[in-house]
Structure formats: C-alpha cells, structure tokens
Write a protein that holds these residues in place. Structure first.
Motif, mmCIF file in Angstrom:
data_model
loop_
_atom_site.group_PDB
_atom_site.id
_atom_site.type_symbol
_atom_site.label_atom_id
_atom_site.label_comp_id
_atom_site.label_asym_id
_atom_site.label_seq_id
_atom_site.Cartn_x
_atom_site.Cartn_y
_atom_site.Cartn_z
ATOM 1 N N LYS A 1 46.626 25.584 -82.245
ATOM 2 C CA LYS A 1 46.455 25.771 -80.807
ATOM 3 C C LYS A 1 47.799 25.756 -80.078
ATOM 4 C CE LYS A 1 43.949 23.977 -76.834
ATOM 5 N NZ LYS A 1 43.049 22.936 -76.363
ATOM 6 N N LYS A 2 48.697 24.861 -80.485
ATOM 7 C CA LYS A 2 49.973 24.704 -79.792
ATOM 8 C C LYS A 2 50.992 25.781 -80.144
ATOM 9 C CE LYS A 2 49.563 19.716 -79.315
ATOM 10 N NZ LYS A 2 50.066 18.414 -79.758
ATOM 11 N N THR A 3 50.950 26.289 -81.394
ATOM 12 C CA THR A 3 52.002 27.209 -81.838
ATOM 13 C C THR A 3 51.476 28.523 -82.417
ATOM 14 O OG1 THR A 3 52.097 26.358 -84.109
ATOM 15 C CG2 THR A 3 53.459 25.243 -82.453
ATOM 16 N N GLY A 4 50.229 28.540 -82.865
ATOM 17 C CA GLY A 4 49.691 29.709 -83.552
ATOM 18 C C GLY A 4 49.903 29.657 -85.055
ATOM 19 N N CYS A 5 50.623 28.646 -85.553
ATOM 20 C CA CYS A 5 50.882 28.508 -86.991
ATOM 21 C C CYS A 5 49.670 27.904 -87.695
ATOM 22 C CB CYS A 5 52.076 27.609 -87.230
ATOM 23 S SG CYS A 5 53.647 28.295 -86.682
ATOM 24 N N THR A 6 49.507 28.287 -88.948
ATOM 25 C CA THR A 6 48.446 27.758 -89.790
ATOM 26 C C THR A 6 49.060 26.911 -90.896
ATOM 27 O OG1 THR A 6 47.116 29.726 -89.383
ATOM 28 C CG2 THR A 6 46.515 28.393 -91.294
ATOM 29 N N VAL A 7 48.560 25.704 -91.068
ATOM 30 C CA VAL A 7 49.039 24.833 -92.147
ATOM 31 C C VAL A 7 48.395 25.301 -93.448
ATOM 32 C CG1 VAL A 7 49.096 22.476 -93.048
ATOM 33 C CG2 VAL A 7 49.335 22.880 -90.584
ATOM 34 N N ILE A 8 49.239 25.643 -94.424
ATOM 35 C CA ILE A 8 48.723 26.101 -95.720
ATOM 36 C C ILE A 8 49.075 25.147 -96.857
ATOM 37 C CG2 ILE A 8 48.660 28.521 -95.045
ATOM 38 C CD1 ILE A 8 51.250 28.878 -96.743
ATOM 39 N N GLY A 9 49.914 24.161 -96.570
ATOM 40 C CA GLY A 9 50.296 23.217 -97.617
ATOM 41 C C GLY A 9 50.903 21.960 -97.050
ATOM 42 N N TYR A 10 50.958 20.954 -97.902
ATOM 43 C CA TYR A 10 51.515 19.652 -97.543
ATOM 44 C C TYR A 10 52.278 19.124 -98.739
ATOM 45 C CZ TYR A 10 51.585 14.650 -96.422
ATOM 46 O OH TYR A 10 51.964 13.352 -96.173
ATOM 47 N N LYS A 11 53.480 18.614 -98.484
ATOM 48 C CA LYS A 11 54.283 17.998 -99.539
ATOM 49 C C LYS A 11 54.482 16.541 -99.163
ATOM 50 C CE LYS A 11 58.795 18.318 -101.806
ATOM 51 N NZ LYS A 11 60.098 19.000 -101.744
ATOM 52 N N SER A 12 53.994 15.653 -100.014
ATOM 53 C CA SER A 12 54.087 14.218 -99.735
ATOM 54 C C SER A 12 55.497 13.713 -100.042
ATOM 55 C CB SER A 12 53.063 13.457 -100.576
ATOM 56 O OG SER A 12 53.434 13.490 -101.937
ATOM 57 N N PRO A 13 55.837 12.535 -99.553
ATOM 58 C CA PRO A 13 57.161 11.972 -99.827
ATOM 59 C C PRO A 13 57.443 11.785 -101.320
ATOM 60 C CG PRO A 13 56.099 10.747 -98.064
ATOM 61 C CD PRO A 13 55.078 11.702 -98.621
ATOM 62 N N ASN A 14 56.391 11.650 -102.132
ATOM 63 C CA ASN A 14 56.593 11.499 -103.583
ATOM 64 C C ASN A 14 56.526 12.839 -104.315
ATOM 65 O OD1 ASN A 14 53.864 11.930 -103.465
ATOM 66 N ND2 ASN A 14 53.288 10.051 -104.529
ATOM 67 N N GLN A 15 56.750 13.931 -103.557
ATOM 68 C CA GLN A 15 56.893 15.287 -104.104
ATOM 69 C C GLN A 15 55.605 15.903 -104.637
ATOM 70 O OE1 GLN A 15 60.022 16.598 -103.538
ATOM 71 N NE2 GLN A 15 60.365 14.606 -102.634
ATOM 72 N N GLN A 16 54.450 15.408 -104.224
ATOM 73 C CA GLN A 16 53.189 16.015 -104.637
ATOM 74 C C GLN A 16 52.770 17.046 -103.590
ATOM 75 O OE1 GLN A 16 50.681 12.496 -105.225
ATOM 76 N NE2 GLN A 16 50.702 13.018 -107.411
ATOM 77 N N TYR A 17 52.379 18.228 -104.058
ATOM 78 C CA TYR A 17 51.963 19.314 -103.178
ATOM 79 C C TYR A 17 50.444 19.373 -103.089
ATOM 80 C CZ TYR A 17 56.664 21.269 -103.229
ATOM 81 O OH TYR A 17 58.010 21.466 -103.069
ATOM 82 N N THR A 18 49.941 19.671 -101.897
ATOM 83 C CA THR A 18 48.522 19.915 -101.685
ATOM 84 C C THR A 18 48.398 21.265 -100.996
ATOM 85 O OG1 THR A 18 48.110 17.552 -101.381
ATOM 86 C CG2 THR A 18 46.406 19.064 -100.598
ATOM 87 N N ILE A 19 47.683 22.179 -101.621
ATOM 88 C CA ILE A 19 47.429 23.485 -101.028
ATOM 89 C C ILE A 19 46.183 23.379 -100.162
ATOM 90 C CG2 ILE A 19 46.941 25.928 -101.509
ATOM 91 C CD1 ILE A 19 49.754 24.917 -102.385
ATOM 92 N N ASN A 20 46.221 23.970 -98.974
ATOM 93 C CA ASN A 20 45.112 23.925 -98.031
ATOM 94 C C ASN A 20 44.666 22.476 -97.787
ATOM 95 O OD1 ASN A 20 43.268 25.039 -96.268
ATOM 96 N ND2 ASN A 20 41.728 25.374 -97.841
ATOM 97 N N PRO A 21 45.569 21.651 -97.248
ATOM 98 C CA PRO A 21 45.242 20.238 -97.066
ATOM 99 C C PRO A 21 44.128 20.023 -96.044
ATOM 100 C CG PRO A 21 47.249 20.776 -95.893
ATOM 101 C CD PRO A 21 46.868 21.989 -96.694
ATOM 102 N N ASP A 22 43.393 18.970 -96.239
ATOM 103 C CA ASP A 22 42.334 18.578 -95.314
ATOM 104 C C ASP A 22 42.962 18.206 -93.970
ATOM 105 O OD1 ASP A 22 40.468 16.116 -94.248
ATOM 106 O OD2 ASP A 22 39.321 17.659 -95.317
#
Length: 63
Positions: free
Chosen positions: A15-36
């Motif tokens: 809503k604020k930027t028009g960007c879509t979140v498609i992933g998340y990288k945790s501080p311990n370097q684990q990637y999540t695709i399409n995060p909740d």
C-alpha cells in the motif's frame, strides 16, 4: 531499529510503496520464499521485494 518486532503485514509495503515482498532472509542466513504476513522483522533481517524502479526508490526513502 524502529521496524524490529513489526510484522510484514504491519509494514504494509504494498500500500505504501507498491512493492511486493517475495522473500525474507533471517539474521541467521535462512531464506523464506513468499513469507507469511505474520513474519516479524528482526535486527539484521532482509526483505526481498519486487517492484518497478520508482517503487523500489520509494521503499528505500521510507524505510
């Protein structure tokens, strides 16, 4: 960091930027695709987003 503890839903990036979140990288370097939307931001975490250049620039300016 003012976004630590906030969820992706709380940030409301689409809503604020028009960007879509498609992933998340945790501080311990684990990637999540399409995060909740309930994933909480942690210090050192990274959001991976998709958007047009002007949307990405808006995101960088806001956050």
């Amino acid at each position: 960091m003012k976004y630590v503890g906030k969820t992706i839903l709380d940030l409301d990036l689409r809503k604020k930027t028009g960007c879509t979140v498609i992933g998340y990288k945790s501080p311990n370097q684990q990637y999540t695709i399409n995060p909740d939307a309930n994933v909480q931001m942690e210090a050192g975490s990274i959001l991976i987003v998709l958007g047009r250049p002007e949307q990405i620039n808006k995101l960088r300016a806001l956050f």
